[in-house]
Design a protein around this motif. Sequence first.
Motif, PDB file in Angstrom:
ATOM      1  N   ASP A 190     -13.738   3.950  -6.986  1.00  0.00           N
ATOM      2  CA  ASP A 190     -13.173   2.701  -6.455  1.00  0.00           C
ATOM      3  C   ASP A 190     -11.694   2.917  -6.115  1.00  0.00           C
ATOM      4  OD1 ASP A 190     -15.633   1.700  -7.103  1.00  0.00           O
ATOM      5  OD2 ASP A 190     -14.950   0.494  -8.796  1.00  0.00           O
ATOM      6  N   TRP A 191     -11.252   2.247  -5.054  1.00  0.00           N
ATOM      7  CA  TRP A 191      -9.837   2.316  -4.698  1.00  0.00           C
ATOM      8  C   TRP A 191      -9.238   0.918  -4.807  1.00  0.00           C
ATOM      9  CZ3 TRP A 191      -6.156   5.757  -4.410  1.00  0.00           C
ATOM     10  CH2 TRP A 191      -4.934   5.414  -3.809  1.00  0.00           C
ATOM     11  N   TYR A 192      -8.206   0.800  -5.654  1.00  0.00           N
ATOM     12  CA  TYR A 192      -7.517  -0.475  -5.852  1.00  0.00           C
ATOM     13  C   TYR A 192      -6.224  -0.469  -5.050  1.00  0.00           C
ATOM     14  CZ  TYR A 192     -10.700  -1.477  -9.708  1.00  0.00           C
ATOM     15  OH  TYR A 192     -11.823  -1.735 -10.462  1.00  0.00           O
ATOM     16  N   PHE A 193      -6.103  -1.421  -4.139  1.00  0.00           N
ATOM     17  CA  PHE A 193      -4.872  -1.589  -3.380  1.00  0.00           C
ATOM     18  C   PHE A 193      -3.827  -2.382  -4.168  1.00  0.00           C
ATOM     19  CE2 PHE A 193      -8.232  -1.098  -0.202  1.00  0.00           C
ATOM     20  CZ  PHE A 193      -7.683  -0.154   0.650  1.00  0.00           C
ATOM     21  N   GLN A 194      -4.279  -3.092  -5.190  1.00  0.00           N
ATOM     22  CA  GLN A 194      -3.420  -4.028  -5.913  1.00  0.00           C
ATOM     23  C   GLN A 194      -3.288  -3.608  -7.369  1.00  0.00           C
ATOM     24  OE1 GLN A 194      -4.825  -8.095  -5.729  1.00  0.00           O
ATOM     25  NE2 GLN A 194      -2.760  -8.900  -5.770  1.00  0.00           N
ATOM     26  N   GLU A 195      -2.090  -3.832  -7.938  1.00  0.00           N
ATOM     27  CA  GLU A 195      -1.836  -3.481  -9.334  1.00  0.00           C
ATOM     28  C   GLU A 195      -1.101  -4.621 -10.022  1.00  0.00           C
ATOM     29  OE1 GLU A 195      -0.361   0.402 -10.148  1.00  0.00           O
ATOM     30  OE2 GLU A 195      -1.258   1.302  -8.374  1.00  0.00           O
ATOM     31  N   TYR A 196      -0.699  -4.389 -11.278  1.00  0.00           N
ATOM     32  CA  TYR A 196      -0.016  -5.421 -12.044  1.00  0.00           C
ATOM     33  C   TYR A 196       1.484  -5.409 -11.798  1.00  0.00           C
ATOM     34  CZ  TYR A 196      -4.480  -6.124 -14.218  1.00  0.00           C
ATOM     35  OH  TYR A 196      -5.812  -6.407 -14.422  1.00  0.00           O
ATOM     36  N   ILE A 197       1.936  -4.516 -10.940  1.00  0.00           N
ATOM     37  CA  ILE A 197       3.283  -4.571 -10.381  1.00  0.00           C
ATOM     38  C   ILE A 197       3.107  -4.569  -8.865  1.00  0.00           C
ATOM     39  CG2 ILE A 197       4.394  -3.435 -12.340  1.00  0.00           C
ATOM     40  CD1 ILE A 197       4.367  -0.817 -10.747  1.00  0.00           C
ATOM     41  N   PRO A 198       4.103  -5.008  -8.106  1.00  0.00           N
ATOM     42  CA  PRO A 198       3.945  -5.037  -6.647  1.00  0.00           C
ATOM     43  C   PRO A 198       3.685  -3.636  -6.077  1.00  0.00           C
ATOM     44  CG  PRO A 198       5.886  -6.283  -7.331  1.00  0.00           C
ATOM     45  CD  PRO A 198       5.415  -5.532  -8.532  1.00  0.00           C
ATOM     46  N   VAL A 199       2.990  -3.594  -4.957  1.00  0.00           N
ATOM     47  CA  VAL A 199       2.695  -2.340  -4.264  1.00  0.00           C
ATOM     48  C   VAL A 199       3.222  -2.457  -2.837  1.00  0.00           C
ATOM     49  CG1 VAL A 199       0.893  -0.761  -3.481  1.00  0.00           C
ATOM     50  CG2 VAL A 199       0.627  -1.957  -5.674  1.00  0.00           C
ATOM     51  N   ARG A 200       4.185  -1.602  -2.503  1.00  0.00           N
ATOM     52  CA  ARG A 200       4.755  -1.668  -1.155  1.00  0.00           C
ATOM     53  C   ARG A 200       3.805  -1.082  -0.125  1.00  0.00           C
ATOM     54  NH1 ARG A 200      10.531   1.087  -0.133  1.00  0.00           N
ATOM     55  NH2 ARG A 200       9.251   2.965  -0.076  1.00  0.00           N
ATOM     56  N   TRP A 201       3.119   0.005  -0.483  1.00  0.00           N
ATOM     57  CA  TRP A 201       2.208   0.654   0.475  1.00  0.00           C
ATOM     58  C   TRP A 201       1.084   1.321  -0.301  1.00  0.00           C
ATOM     59  CZ3 TRP A 201       2.983   0.827   5.893  1.00  0.00           C
ATOM     60  CH2 TRP A 201       2.069   1.604   6.606  1.00  0.00           C
ATOM     61  N   SER A 202      -0.152   1.009   0.051  1.00  0.00           N
ATOM     62  CA  SER A 202      -1.333   1.643  -0.540  1.00  0.00           C
ATOM     63  C   SER A 202      -2.250   2.073   0.599  1.00  0.00           C
ATOM     64  CB  SER A 202      -2.068   0.673  -1.463  1.00  0.00           C
ATOM     65  OG  SER A 202      -3.218   1.274  -2.018  1.00  0.00           O
ATOM     66  N   GLU A 203      -2.600   3.345   0.606  1.00  0.00           N
ATOM     67  CA  GLU A 203      -3.368   3.880   1.736  1.00  0.00           C
ATOM     68  C   GLU A 203      -4.495   4.783   1.243  1.00  0.00           C
ATOM     69  OE1 GLU A 203      -2.738   6.711   5.708  1.00  0.00           O
ATOM     70  OE2 GLU A 203      -1.083   5.475   4.931  1.00  0.00           O
ATOM     71  N   LEU A 204      -5.670   4.552   1.796  1.00  0.00           N
ATOM     72  CA  LEU A 204      -6.843   5.380   1.531  1.00  0.00           C
ATOM     73  C   LEU A 204      -7.349   5.951   2.843  1.00  0.00           C
ATOM     74  CD1 LEU A 204      -9.120   6.351  -0.440  1.00  0.00           C
ATOM     75  CD2 LEU A 204     -10.363   4.262   0.210  1.00  0.00           C
ATOM     76  N   ARG A 205      -7.458   7.285   2.894  1.00  0.00           N
ATOM     77  CA  ARG A 205      -8.099   7.946   4.027  1.00  0.00           C
ATOM     78  C   ARG A 205      -9.357   8.612   3.513  1.00  0.00           C
ATOM     79  NH1 ARG A 205      -3.078  10.995   7.181  1.00  0.00           N
ATOM     80  NH2 ARG A 205      -1.746   9.142   7.388  1.00  0.00           N
ATOM     81  N   ILE A 206     -10.435   8.418   4.232  1.00  0.00           N
ATOM     82  CA  ILE A 206     -11.714   8.908   3.744  1.00  0.00           C
ATOM     83  C   ILE A 206     -12.500   9.493   4.894  1.00  0.00           C
ATOM     84  CG2 ILE A 206     -12.685   6.576   3.927  1.00  0.00           C
ATOM     85  CD1 ILE A 206     -14.442   7.301   1.492  1.00  0.00           C
ATOM     86  N   MET A 230      -3.020  -1.279   2.900  1.00  0.00           N
ATOM     87  CA  MET A 230      -2.461  -2.584   2.565  1.00  0.00           C
ATOM     88  C   MET A 230      -0.994  -2.368   2.238  1.00  0.00           C
ATOM     89  SD  MET A 230      -5.108  -4.858   0.313  1.00  0.00           S
ATOM     90  CE  MET A 230      -6.781  -5.186   0.887  1.00  0.00           C
ATOM     91  N   LYS A 231      -0.166  -3.259   2.724  1.00  0.00           N
ATOM     92  CA  LYS A 231       1.261  -3.155   2.450  1.00  0.00           C
ATOM     93  C   LYS A 231       1.783  -4.473   1.896  1.00  0.00           C
ATOM     94  CE  LYS A 231       2.226  -3.878   7.382  1.00  0.00           C
ATOM     95  NZ  LYS A 231       2.908  -3.348   8.572  1.00  0.00           N
ATOM     96  N   ASP A 232       2.862  -4.365   1.124  1.00  0.00           N
ATOM     97  CA  ASP A 232       3.492  -5.540   0.516  1.00  0.00           C
ATOM     98  C   ASP A 232       2.479  -6.369  -0.270  1.00  0.00           C
ATOM     99  OD1 ASP A 232       5.808  -4.702   1.821  1.00  0.00           O
ATOM    100  OD2 ASP A 232       5.395  -5.943   3.581  1.00  0.00           O
ATOM    101  N   VAL A 233       1.750  -5.687  -1.152  1.00  0.00           N
ATOM    102  CA  VAL A 233       0.713  -6.345  -1.952  1.00  0.00           C
ATOM    103  C   VAL A 233       1.358  -6.927  -3.211  1.00  0.00           C
ATOM    104  CG1 VAL A 233      -1.543  -6.085  -3.016  1.00  0.00           C
ATOM    105  CG2 VAL A 233      -0.884  -4.575  -1.126  1.00  0.00           C
ATOM    106  N   PRO A 234       1.228  -8.224  -3.456  1.00  0.00           N
ATOM    107  CA  PRO A 234       1.857  -8.818  -4.647  1.00  0.00           C
ATOM    108  C   PRO A 234       1.190  -8.336  -5.928  1.00  0.00           C
ATOM    109  CG  PRO A 234       0.450 -10.419  -3.554  1.00  0.00           C
ATOM    110  CD  PRO A 234       0.498  -9.219  -2.649  1.00  0.00           C
ATOM    111  N   ALA A 235       1.935  -8.442  -7.020  1.00  0.00           N
ATOM    112  CA  ALA A 235       1.404  -8.038  -8.322  1.00  0.00           C
ATOM    113  C   ALA A 235       0.305  -8.991  -8.764  1.00  0.00           C
ATOM    114  CB  ALA A 235       2.534  -8.018  -9.352  1.00  0.00           C
ATOM    115  N   MET A 236      -0.662  -8.452  -9.511  1.00  0.00           N
ATOM    116  CA  MET A 236      -1.638  -9.308 -10.163  1.00  0.00           C
ATOM    117  C   MET A 236      -0.923 -10.126 -11.237  1.00  0.00           C
ATOM    118  SD  MET A 236      -4.608  -8.621  -8.800  1.00  0.00           S
ATOM    119  CE  MET A 236      -5.779  -9.265  -9.970  1.00  0.00           C
TER     120      MET A 236
END
Length: 634
Positions: free
Chosen positions: A165-181, A233-239
């Motif tokens: 599984d790939w999580y774009f979101q975490e318990y702190i903010p994520v500025r950039w999350s990228e998955l290439r497959i 996904m970019k600028d993903v808010p924290a959970m």
Amino acid sequence: MKKQVLLLALGLLPCCLIAQKKDPIKWGKIDPADLAMTSYDLDSSAAAVVLMDYCRVTFEYSSSDIYAQYDRHKRIKILDRAGFDQADITIPYYSDKNKERIEGMKVQIVAPDGTKEVLKRSEIYDIKVSDNWSEIKFTLPNVQVGSIIEYQYKLKANTIFRLEDWYFQEYIPVRWSELRIEIPDWYEYLAISQGRALDISESERHNRTVTIPGGFGGFNSGNTLFRESRMVMKDVPAMVEEPYVSNIDDYRAQVRFQLNAIQYPQEARKPILEDWEAIAERLRDASYFGRQYLNAGATRKIWKDLEPKLSALSTEQEKAVFLYDFVNQTMKWNEVYNFTTDESLHKCFEKRLGNSAEINLLFAALCRQAGISASPVLISTREHGIHMPMYPIIDQFNHLVILLEFKDGVAILVDLRNSTRPLGMLAVPCLNSAGWLIKDRSQQWIEVATGKYDEKILADLSLDEDGNLKGSMQFSLGGYSGMQHRLGLRSEEGLDWETILSEQFPEVTVTNVTYTNEESYTDPLKVRLDVEVEAAAINAGPLWYLSPFLYSGFLENPFSLEERTYPVDFPYPIKETVVINLSLPEDYRLEELPDEISLSMPNDAGRYSHRVTDNGQKIQLVSRFSIQQTYFDS
């Protein structure tokens, strides 16, 4: 919770094509602006932020196997001392039979002045945590406010049935999350996504000649179509943790991939994902499932000792209660949830120890021998995650309960492992809305819900001229309230009623506590106690102000955020009734009382009423609160 699914022939490009695209992150190349960052613009309260989380997934081929490789690279910025815990890294992996392994681990921390410190290999620990799982653990040294943590590794998995599984979101903010497959067209995957939409979604298709091991020996070669997919996904808010959420990970932005079919060159398409009926048939015939409870031989020796005692009981319900008590008192749960057995039921019984499936299937097998219809219901516990009935994916389950169907038409769900629950009341972790029922010749999804949280409180109190309260309280704690309080009674600490009541009045003294039905788990737990509260009323000249509610589970509104991000998920219906009889001092009268309140939600989903009756020196306050509907969309 809504999930989206795409049926994709995710035949994505091999390594050489991915290499043509520039990776969004390069080891050790830190942007000076990131090093100088003192706060995150989109969340000024963030103690840390993921600057970049990048993973490239490719399929690799050896002479005898195909495996998925995950190249992971992550960079985290520490913005406050509260973010220092981000320097403690744990990476779990499935180590059973070497199905997954981690290689090429590189770790470093960059100080605010740009100084780099590389973690030595001896400071990175590979720890086996169970028979199936291990984890890589390390702690970055010399963490400072302003530091940047960076690590990368390769995870190789020799299973392609389900990708990581790939999580774009975490318990702190994520500025950039990228998955290439990249996956060849031979593999058809279900891509199941949840959360917000992707900010970038791209794909390319190319033809390429590839040679892979054949399914029956030898090799297959062919001109195969590949697709490279890029998801960002970019600028993903924290959970944000919120009350009454069963599993917050159910609402994290993520994507998962489940293999649906395979079609190698010059071969017919082979479905991989079965339908529910096919899975049920396979489980019925499995030595680790159906053969344990459908075959009377598995529990013949146990039944031989129990049969004379059961023959003296006349009704199915009496026999079920007897077997429930017998298994509960005989078997100890090993704290492992499972929906299959690891050992035969007979061996588990000899050890007096078993996982959740073994204990519940032992009960089902004995019920069936007693002539009671008993069938397993596979579930996902609340902490394990929500169910997906539309997808026949077996690993969404981690537990099972038993459905008993009596000849008089009554049907109940049963989960053992806890003798404080009556027959027909499931443990709270099981209350996850649905379950998959496997009967002898059919299967279906059913609702899973039993019991309610029911509390009745009666207080007879007197207010003296110094503003002190004194009197007695009686509690009738039914359903899950009674279960939870009985667990508290049996704990090492016991139940401390002064601590419980001090939430409202810190200066409270409790004496003469007595219990009724303490050992019975079918009747409400009854509690009686005497109580004194100093300075319960607030003196304002000739007036006293008093809130005499010494106890309620709902003294404060738990929903304090302006916007609710996740659904509200109560595990069970709730009912609370509080009756307070209050005597005033002889020289006092009631000057002002709260307005009467009567509120109800649509479809009777919830109700609240509050009534005060003034009878001179005697005042009665009655509060009633109930929640009948347990799930509310955000």
